[in-house]
Scaffold this active site. Structure first.
Site, mmCIF file in Angstrom:
data_model
loop_
_atom_site.group_PDB
_atom_site.id
_atom_site.type_symbol
_atom_site.label_atom_id
_atom_site.label_comp_id
_atom_site.label_asym_id
_atom_site.label_seq_id
_atom_site.Cartn_x
_atom_site.Cartn_y
_atom_site.Cartn_z
ATOM 1 N N CYS C 149 68.825 96.763 -16.570
ATOM 2 C CA CYS C 149 69.595 97.318 -15.458
ATOM 3 C C CYS C 149 71.089 97.024 -15.619
ATOM 4 C CB CYS C 149 69.059 96.796 -14.131
ATOM 5 S SG CYS C 149 68.861 95.012 -14.032
ATOM 6 N N TYR C 150 71.453 95.758 -15.737
ATOM 7 C CA TYR C 150 72.870 95.434 -15.941
ATOM 8 C C TYR C 150 73.424 96.134 -17.185
ATOM 9 C CZ TYR C 150 72.790 91.509 -12.533
ATOM 10 O OH TYR C 150 72.715 90.730 -11.412
#
Lengths: 345, 345, 345, 345
Positions: C149-150
């Protein structure tokens, strides 16, 4: 100085006791126990206590506890009833924040808590610690059973009506809502932020452990067996309980004197605040404070009286009320250490 | 007892001053002004103050303020600079929580605040009230400019590095995040719960009023003009600021002494807490408390030092720091009225 | 219709796959596995799926999975690498949402994930599934490693700058913030509502598993080893990531063409939205949507370019991107099933 | 394709209509009006709509609206009653999301909304749009009065009981809780994040505008004038309503058939979901979805039936129900555009 011990201090109730006691001028905390965290400084677990306590968690030790003036139990249900009989013999006084000594009917207790009671004699001797009802007995008690959070908000709201016999005692409804800290500090999936945040739900609607406790207290106030429906709900916030209470007036003409009745009933109570008729108490107005704030309502021609009652579940619903009880037990000013206003916003 | 007046007390900073002063043993609040709410009891507006203050808001009155020992200004920017010159003549001391006297360079101030300054002479005389930097000057000051919330968190984090000249002063980055109470208590659509809740964003990324204030303070500490990039963000919570600070070490070997440097710098500061290297301060660990808590980090072989610094924007970032300044100005114990632990959870 | 299987579908990523696939016109979900919940209907665990899926969780069964056209792995790290080699032989295509096949350097992977890799040959063959970078390879891939995600938010924000060589690649800073659903759905005390709510903190500031993934992707884009500092933070909300990115322009004159560069780079990307210069993307503007939205900023005379990039961590940061990859792999319209606007407010 | 116009589209109801209509296959939005925002693209105001609508707000223009097949009114109360008579003449069909045409008794309407009604003839002709009650009339209606949010949740929960005459109709209690988006998108201090966040309260406990609407609908279902106490509460979340309903069974033996009764009553309703007896519906299980989900409870020997009913106030409580009504009015599949599962977590 009162020498205080805390048994089971890793949960939210434990840290809240420490937060309040940190500024109590007549108390020194001499031990706080936790089997799982023994050796860990409390300030490592709860960084808000850095600089306030040098204390570390320790294994529970009967002799250390026996040397205290007062021991708070902030343990899961079923622990206190095993440890307390021994402590009682040593003369220590105890405020038990668990449910072990709240219910006088042992069979009812066993049904709701799922185990036999192991200290029936102390159930009988324990005083149910709602100072607004039995202050004098608390002052003399060796063992105080600190009331549950919901029962505190619900009982204080209904009490004046039932004591005066103004409402139908068989048709009480208590729709209550609590922040998530009421669920404790264990790794339960249902209490994750991802589960609780941005959502609202009822829970325990078919029956919750606080129901018999509420029934016992309200029946005593009414002088008769009452009938109450109690539905708790989970609010996406951390602290706070609001209970909206509904009762049917026997005589609608009595509406005119309700506000005066409530104000009179609680005039000398430092921790109950009756707001003007038609107000809407907010849970944040008692956040961090040992206070039950309430207001009355009536809709049009209705003969239903509505009471909205708010507390901080960790303070007037747990640790604050326990310290209020301690103050009463030791003859201190009842408000000592409990004077700060709520944190708003 | 110190006689205190508050000008502009309807916002979050105003109620926070009252919340803290309610338990301050050496202060009596003699007036609180608001043109729009004149006549309204403060406890009607902020029910957490019920039982703590009988005070009502009043129209600002120069003679009443002149009779105070200390006046706090909790007004929008541009108000204090008009009222303060008159007050100063009467000998009253003032802590101004607005931005009117924070920036020494009048042109910079006018650019960022969009108006000419009307009290240049008092800008010069005002002391920028960060006690950890200029305690002695504050003690003697008649007018203290209370620092902004972000600037407090950012400056305290960078100070030890810049004072010692350990980092490249031209490459500072401050990525800061604040709860919504920092936006004040006005009816702005962008600050509605429906807009702020469950969302996160940067704002003012092209330039925010606290940038010149940060630059001024850090340049003074560094002894040279520094270069800083400052980006604030809005967090869906009420209180709290976290600033993650990035600086480039001139000499990576100095990493070994950074922790000791920070601990030494703040050893005698009651309101700065340096946590162990590698800790992660949480904003809730300072909620309601006058405290800046910080910790240092390094990633692998990197020569970037990372500092995470947290405060409660309404306390160490506003009202608490103002009362800390008052304590310093009046020779009281600096921690008086500011001892309670943070509210956690 | 594409026959889809899901391995490990009890977490937030699993339910999110089902939520999106429920309205995907070309997919039928034929199995979803969970050892712990085998036999439980998915709609009992996730009531939002009542009426959408009759499916129950089942024990993982190699032959059932082998009969699928595509299998999504939504398992903890370390599971896929054991099951995938067998599946690959049967010809099934796989999108792995875990980290098992994201890092090409096996030693780096082992260091960060704390175990030896058991399927090195498939690490080599796996395609890192960021369609905005390697769409054609994804289309041909049998095994796609779905990005973290990041790393999705950070890479998409930095890519145009690094591909064009406009910034100093050794001084990148990524200050990222995530909602609590990124922490998964396990009973961890630190992720309770009582711990996460109303608080903000950095975590993993000394090193987070997404750091090597970001470094690998950005180094590839830059054509040289880059240096990046990455600090994640926990936001008291459920969904959403915001990354504020800082880079130093080699030539400040290039600022004038940055906006056009970003718009051009992503003009044909259906799931990247470049907002006007100086905008502030909100995480809620992509809640539930498969979208990365970003904007550029510059402060005064600074030569730092600031990019704010937002995604929904469960959608463009996980399940949505996985389905985007599936669409690419199967030659479907890339936006199929992913057209709905974000849920705002 | 149905040509749709929206009057008053800047509020949360307006953006929610657009969010849903963006993926409705049979609708094209031809205009959206706002006097204050005329000229502003909707996607500038609501960035989640970027890429979905090119539309800008426009001044309301009678001829443009008259050219639509259907017009939604998402205006403050009192606007629709002035504009609708003219529109009706042009033959356009209307779904009014405001309260202007919900109450048949004009005097009651005037009392609660504080103005005389200016279109009494259309009050009479308007159909109260709860499809689960009067689907056929909606299909034929030119003007549909879309129900309020609370009334939808409360009526759907009580309906089966009242239609069958199983409960005492004079003793109904509806304790309802709503997220903050129900308060609209105006700059009201009371709805700031700093005021709503982390707090819970009742409001309108002495009387709320939805009370007469609930009374009208339930009286029709019961075939007699009912008595209901309705207390709304504000929950620190954005979307969602939960109503806990209490009624007294005339004959406790009927408890045995309640679950079957509810399931039967709603078997063919695509947007009402009766969960198993004793379940606890969560508001998040309907977030973003056009659904009312409910469950029944009984406590011990009590003769009170408890129903917990949840909706998304902006969907089944407003925009979703309006589109459901549109589908019914135009003979489309009732679920068209409304199929997506709720966003959970």
């Amino acid at each position: 100085m009162i020498k205080v011990g805390i048994v089971g201090g890793t949960g939210y109730t434990g840290v809240e006791l420490l937060r309040i006691l940190a500024v109590h001028p007549e108390v020194t905390v001499s031990c706080i126990t936790s089997r799982s965290e023994a050796g860990v400084p409390v300030a490592d677990m709860y960084p808000n206590l850095r600089g306030h306590f040098d204390l570390a968690y320790s294994e529970p030790d009967a002799s250390v506890l026996a040397a205290c003036d007062l021991v708070f139990f902030a343990t899961p249900h079923g622990v206190a009833m095993r440890m307390i009989p021994g402590l009682m013999e040593s003369g220590v006084r105890v405020v038990d924040l668990s449910a072990d000594f709240r219910i006088k009917d042992l069979q009812v207790w066993s049904e709701w808590y799922g185990m036999p009671h192991e200290s029936p004699e102390w159930v009988e001797k324990a005083v149910y610690g709602l100072p607004e009802v039995v202050r004098d007995e608390i002052a003399r008690a060796q063992l105080v059973a600190n009331p549950g959070c919901y029962p505190t908000a619900v009982q204080l709201g209904f009490l004046p009506l039932l004591e005066q016999g103004l409402v139908d005692p068989s048709r009480l409804i208590a729709d209550a809502k609590s922040g998530a800290s009421g669920g404790g500090r264990q790794g339960k999936i249902g209490m994750l932020h991802g589960e609780v945040g941005e959502s609202f739900k009822a829970y325990g609607a078919s029956g919750h452990r606080h129901l018999p406790e509420i029934r016992q207290g309200l029946s005593a106030a009414a002088g008769t067996e009452i009938g109450v429906t109690f539905v708790p709900h989970l609010v996406p916030m951390i602290r706070g309980i609001e209970a909206t209470l509904y009762a049917e007036m026997k005589n609608p003409a009595d509406f005119d004197r309700l506000q005066a009745l409530f104000e009179g009933r609680y005039r000398n109570e430092p921790f109950v605040d009756v707001m003007p008729f038609g107000s809407h108490p907010e849970t944040r107005s008692v956040r961090g404070a040992n206070l039950c704030r309430m207001a009355l309502h009536r809709q049009e021609r209705s003969n239903i009286v509505i009471i909205s009652s708010v507390i901080d579940n960790l303070v007037k619903g747990a640790a604050g009320q326990a310290i209020q009880n301690m103050n009463v037990m030791f003859g201190l000013k009842e408000t000592l250490g409990l004077e700060a206003p709520a944190l708003l916003p």
